[in-house]
Design an enzyme around this catalytic site. Structure first.
Site, PDB file in Angstrom:
ATOM      1  N   ARG A 180     -47.961 -45.706 -13.466  1.00 57.13           N
ATOM      2  CA  ARG A 180     -49.142 -45.733 -12.604  1.00 57.13           C
ATOM      3  C   ARG A 180     -49.801 -47.111 -12.719  1.00 57.13           C
ATOM      4  NH1 ARG A 180     -47.247 -41.996 -10.384  1.00 57.13           N
ATOM      5  NH2 ARG A 180     -48.087 -39.895 -10.132  1.00 57.13           N
ATOM      6  N   HIS A 207     -43.889 -48.276  -4.631  1.00 57.47           N
ATOM      7  CA  HIS A 207     -43.910 -46.951  -5.264  1.00 57.47           C
ATOM      8  C   HIS A 207     -42.707 -46.114  -4.796  1.00 57.47           C
ATOM      9  CE1 HIS A 207     -46.719 -43.770  -7.194  1.00 57.47           C
ATOM     10  NE2 HIS A 207     -45.455 -43.402  -7.319  1.00 57.47           N
TER      11      HIS A 207
HETATM   12  P1  NAP Z   1     -43.542 -36.498 -19.198  1.00 59.08           P
HETATM   13  O1  NAP Z   1     -42.271 -35.738 -19.188  1.00 59.08           O
HETATM   14  O2  NAP Z   1     -44.819 -35.759 -19.191  1.00 59.08           O
HETATM   15  O3  NAP Z   1     -43.488 -37.475 -20.462  1.00 59.08           O
HETATM   16  C1  NAP Z   1     -44.575 -38.223 -20.863  1.00 59.08           C
HETATM   17  C2  NAP Z   1     -44.226 -38.997 -22.131  1.00 59.08           C
HETATM   18  O4  NAP Z   1     -45.323 -39.845 -22.451  1.00 59.08           O
HETATM   19  C3  NAP Z   1     -43.995 -38.080 -23.344  1.00 59.08           C
HETATM   20  O5  NAP Z   1     -42.972 -38.594 -24.144  1.00 59.08           O
HETATM   21  C4  NAP Z   1     -45.333 -38.161 -24.072  1.00 59.08           C
HETATM   22  O6  NAP Z   1     -45.248 -37.955 -25.475  1.00 59.08           O
HETATM   23  C5  NAP Z   1     -45.728 -39.592 -23.805  1.00 59.08           C
HETATM   24  N1  NAP Z   1     -47.173 -39.782 -23.948  1.00 59.08           N
HETATM   25  C6  NAP Z   1     -48.177 -39.175 -23.296  1.00 59.08           C
HETATM   26  N2  NAP Z   1     -49.377 -39.597 -23.730  1.00 59.08           N
HETATM   27  C7  NAP Z   1     -49.126 -40.492 -24.704  1.00 59.08           C
HETATM   28  C8  NAP Z   1     -49.936 -41.272 -25.557  1.00 59.08           C
HETATM   29  N3  NAP Z   1     -51.274 -41.211 -25.505  1.00 59.08           N
HETATM   30  N4  NAP Z   1     -49.336 -42.097 -26.445  1.00 59.08           N
HETATM   31  C9  NAP Z   1     -47.972 -42.156 -26.539  1.00 59.08           C
HETATM   32  N5  NAP Z   1     -47.144 -41.439 -25.753  1.00 59.08           N
HETATM   33  C10 NAP Z   1     -47.712 -40.622 -24.843  1.00 59.08           C
HETATM   34  O7  NAP Z   1     -43.600 -37.495 -17.953  1.00 59.08           O
HETATM   35  P2  NAP Z   1     -42.386 -38.014 -17.035  1.00 59.08           P
HETATM   36  O8  NAP Z   1     -41.881 -36.935 -16.156  1.00 59.08           O
HETATM   37  O9  NAP Z   1     -41.406 -38.709 -17.893  1.00 59.08           O
HETATM   38  O10 NAP Z   1     -43.161 -39.043 -16.072  1.00 59.08           O
HETATM   39  C11 NAP Z   1     -43.929 -40.109 -16.591  1.00 59.08           C
HETATM   40  C12 NAP Z   1     -44.785 -40.705 -15.482  1.00 59.08           C
HETATM   41  O11 NAP Z   1     -43.965 -41.420 -14.555  1.00 59.08           O
HETATM   42  C13 NAP Z   1     -45.504 -39.683 -14.595  1.00 59.08           C
HETATM   43  O12 NAP Z   1     -46.664 -39.191 -15.218  1.00 59.08           O
HETATM   44  C14 NAP Z   1     -45.806 -40.501 -13.355  1.00 59.08           C
HETATM   45  O13 NAP Z   1     -47.057 -41.127 -13.491  1.00 59.08           O
HETATM   46  C15 NAP Z   1     -44.715 -41.567 -13.349  1.00 59.08           C
HETATM   47  N6  NAP Z   1     -43.795 -41.414 -12.205  1.00 59.08           N
HETATM   48  C16 NAP Z   1     -43.648 -42.460 -11.346  1.00 59.08           C
HETATM   49  C17 NAP Z   1     -42.773 -42.353 -10.292  1.00 59.08           C
HETATM   50  C18 NAP Z   1     -42.556 -43.507  -9.355  1.00 59.08           C
HETATM   51  O14 NAP Z   1     -41.910 -43.342  -8.327  1.00 59.08           O
HETATM   52  N7  NAP Z   1     -43.040 -44.685  -9.662  1.00 59.08           N
HETATM   53  C19 NAP Z   1     -42.038 -41.178 -10.096  1.00 59.08           C
HETATM   54  C20 NAP Z   1     -42.212 -40.142 -10.992  1.00 59.08           C
HETATM   55  C21 NAP Z   1     -43.098 -40.256 -12.049  1.00 59.08           C
HETATM   56  P3  NAP Z   1     -44.788 -36.546 -26.076  1.00 59.08           P
HETATM   57  O15 NAP Z   1     -43.305 -36.473 -25.786  1.00 59.08           O
HETATM   58  O16 NAP Z   1     -45.079 -36.657 -27.506  1.00 59.08           O
HETATM   59  O17 NAP Z   1     -45.568 -35.492 -25.335  1.00 59.08           O
HETATM   60  C1  GLV Z   2     -44.590 -40.124  -8.353  1.00 56.06           C
HETATM   61  O1  GLV Z   2     -45.211 -41.100  -8.591  1.00 56.06           O
HETATM   62  C2  GLV Z   2     -44.618 -38.931  -9.139  1.00 56.06           C
HETATM   63  O2  GLV Z   2     -45.504 -38.801  -9.990  1.00 56.06           O
HETATM   64  O3  GLV Z   2     -43.749 -38.073  -8.925  1.00 56.06           O
END
Ligand code: NAP
Ligand code: GLV
Length: 306
Positions: free
Chosen positions: A221, A269
């Protein structure tokens, strides 16, 4: 069962068609003010009015991985928030980040510029061991990205909130592990959720701890990154450049300084897009599981904010 669809900026008709085909007995429609109470909602960036008018919702299915937009709203009291759980996103994220790392490591932008000027010129191969990649966030997407990078034999490090063990990845966790993680990282990949704890986390103090010649890949983000700190560190020479897919304001305003920083490569994005068919199949499976009283993957914890 009634399902309501409220996704800002998304063409509703193909989603409604897919949902109706998969849930033939359900009543499925687009939310409008005053619409009847629904049991389930499929949402992306809904307005507060939607939440206020739908107190009977049992679950909100977010058609993305990030739920930061939803976490800013007052949600219906009994509604569980369920995120998309991969649904074809992690492979897209792995390919996007891997190409960004390789493009930087192999100096492909430099080669392209040379060739466009008619110059057939070799650069000295860089040493892979000098390009440790640090992935912030080892969740659904970060873990897949870290594994993909390790296939190319980059030293890979990962940082998460709780301790993790991943083959081929040196892991760190929590505030106590952050500095050590940063100090051993040259290419920083951000895949954290946006929460009060992670907002503005990529700032001058963080960037300064990275190894000299650092590179930043932000695919999570825009509000994780302090824009002016990144530009300053590039100008000072500590950071070599960045590849950015997400921004504080999207679309990026015409007057934003990022447009004029040649070391910054940008995309709109698009690193991991929501795939409609995969998402509908996942939502329908989760609705059925919830109706049977089963737990489903991707349940968001509002206390943690992700
Ligand atoms: P997720 O499965 O919820 O994983 C989040 C990770 O971040 C987990 O490993 C978590 O730790 C860690 N985390 C959270 N808070 C933290 C903190 N304060 N300090 C250290 N580590 C922390 O999320 P995801 O599915 O991988 O997605 C991540 C992000 O990618 C989304 O939230 C979204 O904003 C972004 N995204 C972007 C796109 C795009 O097109 N650009 C697409 C999809 C998603 P734990 O494992 O210990 O819980
Ligand atoms: C895209 O940014 C998502 O959070 O899926």
């Amino acid at each position: 069962m009634r399902v309501t669809f409220c996704c800002t900026g998304t063409k509703a008709e193909p989603w409604l068609e897919g949902l109706r085909a998969a849930l033939p007995d359900a009543e499925i429609g687009v939310w409008v003010p005053g619409a009847p109470q629904a049991d389930y909602a499929v949402v992306w960036a809904p307005p507060q009015q939607f939440m206020d008018e739908q107190p009977a919702l049992k679950a909100l299915f977010n058609i993305g991985a990030g739920v930061d937009g939803l976490m800013k709203l007052r949600l219906p009291r009994h509604a569980q928030v369920v995120r998309l759980d991969d649904a074809g996103m992690s492979v897209q994220m792995a390919e996007y980040v891997t190409q960004a790392v390789i493009r930087h490591f192999r100096e492909l932008d430099g080669y392209e510029a040379d060739m466009r000027q008619g110059q057939w010129k070799f650069r000295k191969p860089q040493v892979r061991a000098n390009f440790p990649v640090g992935v912030m966030g080892l969740g659904v997407l970060g873990e897949r990205v870290a594994k993909a990078l390790s296939v190319f034999e980059f030293p890979v490090r990962g940082w998460s909130r709780s301790p993790k063990q991943l083959d081929g990845v040196q892991t760190f966790h929590g505030a106590a592990g952050f500095s050590e993680f940063l100090q051993g990282t040259r290419i920083l990949v951000n895949l954290l959720p946006l929460t009060p704890d992670t907002e503005n986390l990529i700032n001058r103090q963080t960037l300064q701890q990275l190894q000299p010649g650092a590179y930043v890949i932000n695919v999570a983000r825009g509000a994780h990154l302090v824009d002016e700190d990144l530009i300053a560190l590039i100008q000072e020479g500590h950071v070599a450049g960045a590849m950015l897919d997400v921004f504080r304001q999207e679309p990026l305003p015409a007057e934003h300084p990022f447009w004029n920083v040649p070391q910054i490569t940008m995309t709109p994005h698009t690193s991991a897009r929501t795939l409609r068919d995969e998402s509908i199949a996942q939502i329908v499976g989760k609705v059925a599981a919830m109706a049977r009283g089963e737990n489903v993957q991707g349940m968001v914890d509002p206390q943690r904010g992700y």
